[in-house]
Design a protein around this motif. Structure first.
Motif, PDB file in Angstrom:
ATOM      1  N   LEU A  48       0.856  -1.182   0.000  1.00  0.00           N
ATOM      2  CA  LEU A  48       0.000   0.000   0.000  1.00  0.00           C
ATOM      3  C   LEU A  48       0.894   1.233   0.000  1.00  0.00           C
ATOM      4  N   THR A  49       0.672   2.125  -0.979  1.00  0.00           N
ATOM      5  CA  THR A  49       1.478   3.334  -1.106  1.00  0.00           C
ATOM      6  C   THR A  49       0.549   4.535  -1.146  1.00  0.00           C
ATOM      7  N   PHE A  50       0.850   5.531  -0.344  1.00  0.00           N
ATOM      8  CA  PHE A  50       0.074   6.776  -0.343  1.00  0.00           C
ATOM      9  C   PHE A  50       0.810   7.840  -1.140  1.00  0.00           C
ATOM     10  N   ALA A  51       0.069   8.864  -1.570  1.00  0.00           N
ATOM     11  CA  ALA A  51       0.651   9.942  -2.374  1.00  0.00           C
ATOM     12  C   ALA A  51       1.710  10.708  -1.579  1.00  0.00           C
ATOM     13  N   GLY A  52       1.460  10.926  -0.308  1.00  0.00           N
ATOM     14  CA  GLY A  52       2.421  11.636   0.534  1.00  0.00           C
ATOM     15  C   GLY A  52       2.898  10.739   1.658  1.00  0.00           C
ATOM     16  N   GLN A  53       3.583  11.326   2.610  1.00  0.00           N
ATOM     17  CA  GLN A  53       4.023  10.571   3.785  1.00  0.00           C
ATOM     18  C   GLN A  53       2.840  10.433   4.736  1.00  0.00           C
ATOM     19  N   GLU A  54       2.069   9.395   4.548  1.00  0.00           N
ATOM     20  CA  GLU A  54       0.862   9.189   5.337  1.00  0.00           C
ATOM     21  C   GLU A  54       1.064   8.040   6.324  1.00  0.00           C
ATOM     22  N   GLU A  55       0.307   8.078   7.386  1.00  0.00           N
ATOM     23  CA  GLU A  55       0.320   7.007   8.372  1.00  0.00           C
ATOM     24  C   GLU A  55      -0.479   5.818   7.828  1.00  0.00           C
ATOM     25  N   MET A  56       0.006   4.614   8.078  1.00  0.00           N
ATOM     26  CA  MET A  56      -0.685   3.415   7.601  1.00  0.00           C
ATOM     27  C   MET A  56      -1.992   3.222   8.363  1.00  0.00           C
ATOM     28  N   PRO A  57      -3.035   2.770   7.665  1.00  0.00           N
ATOM     29  CA  PRO A  57      -4.327   2.563   8.328  1.00  0.00           C
ATOM     30  C   PRO A  57      -4.311   1.312   9.211  1.00  0.00           C
ATOM     31  N   SER A  58      -5.294   1.233  10.078  1.00  0.00           N
ATOM     32  CA  SER A  58      -5.414   0.046  10.927  1.00  0.00           C
ATOM     33  C   SER A  58      -5.948  -1.126  10.107  1.00  0.00           C
ATOM     34  N   SER A  59      -5.882  -2.301  10.672  1.00  0.00           N
ATOM     35  CA  SER A  59      -6.363  -3.508   9.993  1.00  0.00           C
ATOM     36  C   SER A  59      -7.849  -3.412   9.685  1.00  0.00           C
ATOM     37  N   THR A  60      -8.613  -2.889  10.622  1.00  0.00           N
ATOM     38  CA  THR A  60     -10.062  -2.780  10.454  1.00  0.00           C
ATOM     39  C   THR A  60     -10.416  -1.877   9.290  1.00  0.00           C
ATOM     40  N   ILE A  61      -9.742  -0.740   9.190  1.00  0.00           N
ATOM     41  CA  ILE A  61     -10.015   0.206   8.107  1.00  0.00           C
ATOM     42  C   ILE A  61      -9.599  -0.387   6.765  1.00  0.00           C
ATOM     43  N   LEU A  62      -8.465  -1.076   6.742  1.00  0.00           N
ATOM     44  CA  LEU A  62      -7.989  -1.689   5.508  1.00  0.00           C
ATOM     45  C   LEU A  62      -8.957  -2.784   5.031  1.00  0.00           C
ATOM     46  N   GLU A  63      -9.405  -3.638   5.940  1.00  0.00           N
ATOM     47  CA  GLU A  63     -10.368  -4.689   5.586  1.00  0.00           C
ATOM     48  C   GLU A  63     -11.663  -4.095   5.056  1.00  0.00           C
ATOM     49  N   ALA A  64     -12.157  -3.060   5.715  1.00  0.00           N
ATOM     50  CA  ALA A  64     -13.404  -2.424   5.276  1.00  0.00           C
ATOM     51  C   ALA A  64     -13.244  -1.796   3.892  1.00  0.00           C
ATOM     52  N   SER A  65     -12.098  -1.206   3.624  1.00  0.00           N
ATOM     53  CA  SER A  65     -11.860  -0.580   2.321  1.00  0.00           C
ATOM     54  C   SER A  65     -11.780  -1.614   1.199  1.00  0.00           C
ATOM     55  N   ILE A  66     -11.117  -2.737   1.469  1.00  0.00           N
ATOM     56  CA  ILE A  66     -11.019  -3.788   0.456  1.00  0.00           C
ATOM     57  C   ILE A  66     -12.391  -4.398   0.193  1.00  0.00           C
ATOM     58  N   GLN A  67     -13.169  -4.621   1.247  1.00  0.00           N
ATOM     59  CA  GLN A  67     -14.512  -5.174   1.078  1.00  0.00           C
ATOM     60  C   GLN A  67     -15.403  -4.195   0.312  1.00  0.00           C
ATOM     61  N   GLU A  68     -15.266  -2.916   0.583  1.00  0.00           N
ATOM     62  CA  GLU A  68     -16.035  -1.898  -0.142  1.00  0.00           C
ATOM     63  C   GLU A  68     -15.651  -1.866  -1.623  1.00  0.00           C
ATOM     64  N   ALA A  69     -14.363  -2.019  -1.909  1.00  0.00           N
ATOM     65  CA  ALA A  69     -13.904  -2.055  -3.300  1.00  0.00           C
ATOM     66  C   ALA A  69     -14.477  -3.271  -4.029  1.00  0.00           C
ATOM     67  N   LEU A  70     -14.500  -4.409  -3.358  1.00  0.00           N
ATOM     68  CA  LEU A  70     -15.090  -5.614  -3.947  1.00  0.00           C
ATOM     69  C   LEU A  70     -16.576  -5.395  -4.254  1.00  0.00           C
ATOM     70  N   GLN A  71     -17.296  -4.803  -3.316  1.00  0.00           N
ATOM     71  CA  GLN A  71     -18.731  -4.573  -3.512  1.00  0.00           C
ATOM     72  C   GLN A  71     -18.996  -3.554  -4.604  1.00  0.00           C
ATOM     73  N   SER A  72     -18.180  -2.532  -4.698  1.00  0.00           N
ATOM     74  CA  SER A  72     -18.431  -1.513  -5.720  1.00  0.00           C
ATOM     75  C   SER A  72     -18.142  -2.032  -7.125  1.00  0.00           C
ATOM     76  N   HIS A  73     -17.211  -2.977  -7.256  1.00  0.00           N
ATOM     77  CA  HIS A  73     -16.858  -3.488  -8.584  1.00  0.00           C
ATOM     78  C   HIS A  73     -17.625  -4.743  -8.978  1.00  0.00           C
ATOM     79  N   PHE A  74     -18.001  -5.576  -8.005  1.00  0.00           N
ATOM     80  CA  PHE A  74     -18.649  -6.847  -8.326  1.00  0.00           C
ATOM     81  C   PHE A  74     -20.037  -6.995  -7.724  1.00  0.00           C
ATOM     82  N   GLY A  75     -20.524  -5.976  -7.037  1.00  0.00           N
ATOM     83  CA  GLY A  75     -21.852  -6.045  -6.427  1.00  0.00           C
ATOM     84  C   GLY A  75     -21.823  -6.855  -5.140  1.00  0.00           C
TER      85      GLY A  75
END
Length: 142
Positions: A48-75
């Motif tokens: 995971l790479t951010f545009a600037g020097q950003e703090e890494m997200p927590s596991s919970t936020i990362l899991e939620a973001s990946i699940q949201e990406a799956l739902q937005s692309h595949f329903g």
């Protein structure tokens, strides 16, 4: 006498079990068939790479973001079929590990990771660094 056929010919015809049974009853020793390796799960090393020097997200936020990406692309239905889990939280370098329960889920998960461009309203990029059928294979540096 039983006509001799190669195991590849018998396997291509779907008669491998039958050929091995007749060979065993005839008293000849045929080489045993090797099982084809089919991985039951796949492991991914992702960065995971951010545009600037950003703090890494927590596991919970990362899991939620990946699940949201799956739902937005595949329903909802497509996302629920793709079963995966986060094995390690993102390190300082942004590298983390994911596991899918089946190799068939790999294309959906990789596509969702690739198309994920924002995480908590911050621009980001996810690169799949490696895919392997086991953690040991993933640990090998090639």
């Amino acid at each position: 006498p039983i006509p001799s056929r190669s195991m590849a010919d018998a396997e291509a015809d779907g008669e491998a079990d039958e050929t091995m049974a007749t060979a065993a009853t005839a008293g000849r020793k045929e080489p045993s068939m090797s099982r084809r390796f089919r991985p039951t799960r796949c492991y991914l090393r992702v960065q995971l790479t951010f545009a600037g020097q950003e703090e890494m997200p927590s596991s919970t936020i990362l899991e939620a973001s990946i699940q949201e990406a799956l739902q937005s692309h595949f329903g909802s239905c497509g996302a629920s079929k793709c079963q995966w889990s986060l094995l390690s939280p993102p390190a300082e370098s942004g590298v983390f590990l994911l596991k899918t329960t089946s190799p068939e889920h790999l294309p959906q998960l990789r596509a969702s990771l690739t198309l994920l461009t924002r995480l908590q309203r911050r621009r980001c990029r996810m690169d799949v660094l490696a895919v392997a059928p086991s953690l040991a294979a993933l640990a090998c540096k090639r």
